[in-house]
Design an enzyme around this catalytic site. Structure first.
Site, mmCIF file in Angstrom:
data_model
loop_
_atom_site.group_PDB
_atom_site.id
_atom_site.type_symbol
_atom_site.label_atom_id
_atom_site.label_comp_id
_atom_site.label_asym_id
_atom_site.label_seq_id
_atom_site.Cartn_x
_atom_site.Cartn_y
_atom_site.Cartn_z
ATOM 1 N N CYS A 30 5.681 -3.012 -0.121
ATOM 2 C CA CYS A 30 5.157 -1.358 -0.582
ATOM 3 C C CYS A 30 4.246 -1.049 0.671
ATOM 4 O O CYS A 30 3.288 -1.729 1.053
ATOM 5 C CB CYS A 30 4.470 -1.908 -1.722
ATOM 6 S SG CYS A 30 3.371 -0.179 -1.863
ATOM 7 N N CYS A 33 0.880 0.022 -0.329
ATOM 8 C CA CYS A 33 -0.013 -0.970 -0.492
ATOM 9 C C CYS A 33 -0.606 -1.765 0.637
ATOM 10 O O CYS A 33 -1.843 -2.022 0.731
ATOM 11 C CB CYS A 33 0.822 -1.976 -1.302
ATOM 12 S SG CYS A 33 1.579 -1.812 -2.888
#
Length: 105
Positions: A30, A33
Site C-alpha cells: 500500500c 501506508c
C-alpha cells in the site's frame, strides 16, 4: 516505532490498554501506508508513554482485519479501555493525529 501486533497479543496490548492506542491497519503493498510510516513514527516519539502506536498487517492478520471490517488501507482506529473511540481510512496529518490522541488521554 510501532510493534507488529497479532491476534495473539491484540487483546492484552490494545483492548486492555488504559492509554490511547492508535492501530494502523496496513499492507506492505500500500503506497499511502508507506507515506504514513514516518508520520506514525513521529507521533509515537512525540507521545512517548502517553499513547501507543501499533501496526497490524492485514494480509497476515486476516482475522483482525475482518473483525474490524477493514475495507481499505491504511485504516486507523484509536482504542482506549477496550472501546473504539475514533476511526478513519486514508492519510492523516501528524498534527491531526497528535491532537486526537491528546483529546483522548
Amino acid at each position: 516505532m510501532a510493534e507488529k501486533f497479532t491476534s495473539a497479543n491484540f487483546e492484552e496490548e490494545v483492548l486492555q490498554s488504559t492509554i490511547p492506542v492508535v492501530v494502523d491497519f496496513y499492507a506492505e503493498w500500500c503506497g499511502p501506508c508507506q507515506i504514513m510510516k514516518p508520520r506514525l513514527l513521529d507521533v509515537a516519539e512525540r507521545m512517548g508513554e502517553k499513547a501507543k502506536v501499533v501496526e497490524i498487517d492485514i494480509d497476515r492478520e486476516k482475522e483482525l482485519a475482518e473483525r474490524y471490517r477493514i475495507q481499505s488501507v491504511p485504516t486507523f482506529i484509536i482504542f482506549k479501555n477496550g472501546e473504539q473511540l475514533w476511526r478513519q481510512s486514508g492519510i492523516i496529518s501528524t498534527i491531526a493525529l497528535l491532537q486526537l490522541l491528546t483529546d483522548y488521554q
